[in-house]
Design a protein around this motif. Structure first.
Motif, mmCIF file in Angstrom:
data_model
loop_
_atom_site.group_PDB
_atom_site.id
_atom_site.type_symbol
_atom_site.label_atom_id
_atom_site.label_comp_id
_atom_site.label_asym_id
_atom_site.label_seq_id
_atom_site.Cartn_x
_atom_site.Cartn_y
_atom_site.Cartn_z
ATOM 1 N N GLU A 113 0.987 -1.242 0.106
ATOM 2 C CA GLU A 113 -0.026 0.004 0.150
ATOM 3 C C GLU A 113 0.821 1.345 0.028
ATOM 4 N N LYS A 152 1.233 4.152 -2.966
ATOM 5 C CA LYS A 152 1.094 5.546 -2.665
ATOM 6 C C LYS A 152 2.154 6.437 -3.178
ATOM 7 N N ARG A 155 1.997 9.110 -6.030
ATOM 8 C CA ARG A 155 2.427 10.600 -5.889
ATOM 9 C C ARG A 155 3.623 11.057 -6.674
#
Length: 273
Positions: free
Chosen positions: A234, A238, A242
């Motif tokens: 996870e 992320k 980004r």
């Protein structure tokens, strides 16, 4: 040579200077030097911080806050490295151009403030890596009192802790230009991508971070003990999302982890001269 002996040597050497302008970035070394110099010389010391696109806003805010807390006169100047001829081409001696510009401007501030000497926070460990900026310091008569007192980074952290300085365990920092491989042009957009990416990782809780800019590729370095955080899928997703939003097409993790001067690893001894 004990650490107390080194500290006393540092204080004695600073006391002999009578007045000083500290090249102050807010990092571990320059914060420690500023505190000791201010303790020894009082209002005969000024701190000079240079703002530029290679200097993150978070670092500036921390530097400004500390200077206010101890009551030292803090002068902020603009020293935009990208305006220096030759700098943006990113030669192997890039830091020489940067430091020469910086110390020249600090020298002018010192003259206007009737301050005799310019000091920087170079320490003994800096002599063990490729540091072309030291040549500029030598040319402009900049004094490195931490180095002269044989203080290395470990000493400075230990003394900073004993003095209650919150920077005692602050991660090492270098200007954002150091994230771009030699020979690859340094641009404002690249620096913004690097700063945004590193700030994101810091906000996620990482302490020691570098995001190296290899064109479309971001090469992330975190401290060796923090690498295991990336076993979290996870978190990986992320970070990828980004950094792609920021502008990178590929996001990689350097398995070796952060180490000082990793961009210098590709240089030959001839290129370091």
């Amino acid at each position: 040579m004990s650490i107390d002996y080194k500290l006393n040597m540092l204080k004695d050497n600073i006391r002999k200077l009578k007045s000083a302008a500290i090249a102050y970035s807010g990092g571990v070394d320059s914060t420690f030097l500023l505190k000791v110099a201010h303790d020894v010389l009082g209002d005969k010391v000024i701190a000079v911080t240079a703002k530029s696109s290679t200097y993150p806003e978070r670092e500036f805010k921390e530097a400004k806050q500390f200077a206010e807390e101890i009551g030292v006169k803090h002068i902020v100047i603009v020293s935009e490295e990208l305006d220096i001829e030759g700098f943006s081409k990113n030669p192997t001696n890039r830091c020489y151009f940067c430091k020469k510009e910086l110390f020249t401007k600090i020298k002018e501030v010192a003259r206007e403030s009737n301050v005799e000497k310019i000091l920087d926070g170079s320490n003994l460990d800096d002599t063990r890596d490729y540091r072309p900026g030291m040549e500029a310091a030598k040319e402009l008569d900049v004094i490195s009192p931490l180095k002269e007192a044989n203080l290395d980074k470990e000493d400075i952290r230990e003394l900073s802790k004993s003095m209650g300085l919150r920077t005692w365990n602050k991660p090492s920092f270098a200007c954002l230009s150091s994230r771009v491989p030699y020979g690859s042009e340094i641009t404002t957009s690249k620096l913004e991508m690097i700063e945004g990416s590193e700030q994101f990782l810091l906000d996620l809780g990482f302490r020691q971070v570098r995001v190296r800019h290899h064109g479309d590729i971001a090469r992330i370095e975190v401290s060796p003990e923090e690498r295991k955080k990336f076993f979290n899928v996870e978190l990986m997703d992320k970070v990828v999302d980004r950094l792609k939003d920021i502008g990178f097409k590929y996001v990689t993790l350097d398995l070796f982890g952060y180490r000082t001067g990793s961009m210098n690893e590709v240089l030959t001894e001839k290129e370091k001269k």
